[in-house]
Design a protein around this motif. Structure first.
Motif, short mmCIF file in Angstrom:
data_model
loop_
_atom_site.label_atom_id
_atom_site.label_comp_id
_atom_site.label_asym_id
_atom_site.label_seq_id
_atom_site.Cartn_x
_atom_site.Cartn_y
_atom_site.Cartn_z
N PRO A 26 56.83 53.53 25.47
CA PRO A 26 55.75 54.46 25.81
C PRO A 26 54.38 53.94 25.39
O PRO A 26 53.39 54.67 25.52
N TYR A 27 54.30 52.72 24.91
CA TYR A 27 53.10 52.24 24.25
C TYR A 27 52.07 51.65 25.23
O TYR A 27 52.45 51.13 26.28
N PRO A 28 50.80 51.68 24.85
CA PRO A 28 49.79 50.96 25.62
C PRO A 28 50.07 49.46 25.61
O PRO A 28 50.76 48.95 24.72
N LEU A 29 49.53 48.77 26.59
CA LEU A 29 49.77 47.34 26.75
C LEU A 29 48.45 46.59 26.79
O LEU A 29 47.52 46.98 27.50
N VAL A 30 48.36 45.51 26.03
CA VAL A 30 47.24 44.59 26.10
C VAL A 30 47.77 43.25 26.58
O VAL A 30 48.79 42.76 26.08
N THR A 31 47.10 42.66 27.54
CA THR A 31 47.47 41.34 28.00
C THR A 31 46.21 40.56 28.31
O THR A 31 45.10 41.11 28.29
N THR A 32 46.36 39.26 28.56
CA THR A 32 45.19 38.41 28.78
C THR A 32 45.33 37.60 30.06
O THR A 32 46.44 37.34 30.54
N ALA A 33 44.19 37.19 30.57
CA ALA A 33 44.15 36.34 31.76
C ALA A 33 42.90 35.47 31.69
O ALA A 33 41.89 35.86 31.09
N ARG A 34 42.97 34.30 32.30
CA ARG A 34 41.79 33.42 32.32
C ARG A 34 40.71 33.95 33.25
O ARG A 34 39.53 33.71 33.04
N LYS A 35 41.14 34.63 34.33
CA LYS A 35 40.20 35.11 35.33
C LYS A 35 40.81 36.29 36.08
O LYS A 35 41.99 36.59 35.93
N ASP A 36 39.98 36.95 36.86
CA ASP A 36 40.42 38.05 37.71
C ASP A 36 41.23 39.09 36.95
O ASP A 36 42.35 39.44 37.33
N CYS A 37 40.66 39.60 35.88
CA CYS A 37 41.37 40.59 35.06
C CYS A 37 41.73 41.85 35.85
O CYS A 37 42.81 42.42 35.66
N ASP A 38 40.84 42.26 36.75
CA ASP A 38 41.13 43.44 37.57
C ASP A 38 42.31 43.19 38.49
O ASP A 38 43.16 44.08 38.68
N GLY A 39 42.37 41.99 39.07
CA GLY A 39 43.49 41.66 39.94
C GLY A 39 44.80 41.60 39.18
O GLY A 39 45.84 42.03 39.68
N VAL A 40 44.77 41.05 37.96
CA VAL A 40 45.97 41.00 37.14
C VAL A 40 46.44 42.40 36.80
O VAL A 40 47.64 42.71 36.87
N LYS A 41 45.51 43.27 36.45
CA LYS A 41 45.89 44.65 36.14
C LYS A 41 46.53 45.32 37.35
O LYS A 41 47.54 46.04 37.20
#
Length: 258
Positions: A26-41
């Motif tokens: 049920p937890y929030p998630l943090v992740t990373t990306a080099r670019k296009d953070c909106d697209g990854v989300k």
């Protein structure tokens, strides 16, 4: 509430781990990306019936030069702002690259440097900047289950299991990751007690771009889709206890010797 972390998390197994964690916890998630953070989300949330506010994608690069370390520091600062009173529950450090080396003649200095940087320096820097979010002995308890830091390794990183040879720099860096796991878990035992521990994980041969060259040589039933491997790994991590800390586990929950 605790939160989960996958770093990096934009594609392949990492992307699948993000999606599985959203389903399994049920937890929030943090992740990373080099670019296009909106697209990854958007790719993480595609088809999932979860609140998009549970997902935070931060820009960070662990595959570039040493000068990209500030991007990890910046991401850590953003996490502090997002979760000022919360701690990590499940963290997956997933960086990896592979250059096939079947004989010493295949060794190439540039490829070796890239492999060392991504596969070993990358996880070390992720550990440096994000492991402080794990609970310590002094952290107010919000979850009875221990927090787990999981480094994605590979069975070929096991020295005792090496029967085929080859893949020199990849094997060396994954063996290095395993050493980092053990060393870090000793530190966690001291500062966190039973509140947190670290493990290495073997995901199996996953059908991603990194393994594309080897798809045809994998035995039937042993080439896993990222979603399958992610489901298995999350299940393994959630099922481990402090008695299994500082060890190397495969996707079936079986111990792999160093």
């Amino acid at each position: 509430m605790p939160f989960n972390l996958v770093c990096p998390g934009s594609r392949g197994l990492s992307l699948a781990l993000n999606r599985r964690l959203l389903r399994a916890t049920p937890y929030p998630l943090v992740t990373t990306a080099r670019k296009d953070c909106d697209g990854v989300k958007a790719r993480i949330l595609d088809g999932l019936s979860v609140d998009e506010k549970r997902v935070t994608v931060l820009k960070a690069d662990i595959t570039g030069s040493y000068l990209h370390e500030p991007s990890l520091s910046d991401a850590a600062s953003e996490i502090k702002n997002h979760f000022p009173n919360d701690h990590l529950q499940y963290a997956f450090s997933t960086a990896g690259t592979l250059h096939p080396e079947r004989s010493p003649a295949d060794l190439n200095a540039e490829n070796i440097r890239e492999t060392l940087h991504v596969n070993l320096l990358g996880p070390l820097l992720v550990l440096k900047h994000f492991s402080p979010f794990l609970p310590t002995r002094k952290t107010p308890r919000s979850n009875p289950a221990p927090a787990v830091w999981a480094n994605i390794s590979a069975r070929v990183g096991s020295i005792s299991d090496n029967r085929l040879g080859g893949w020199y720099s990849y094997r060396a860096t994954k063996a290095g990751v395993n050493s980092v796991t053990k060393t870090f878990d000793i530190y966690l035992a001291r500062v966190a007690g039973e509140r947190a521990f670290a493990v290495s994980l073997h995901p199996g041969t996953v059908k991603t771009e990194m393994s594309r060259e080897f798809w045809g040589g994998v035995k039937e039933g042993k080439l896993f889709m990222p979603e399958f491997s992610a489901e298995k790994l999350v299940g393994v991590v959630m099922g481990l206890g402090v008695g299994q800390r500082g060890m190397f586990w495969d996707w079936e929950g079986k111990k792999v010797e160093w």
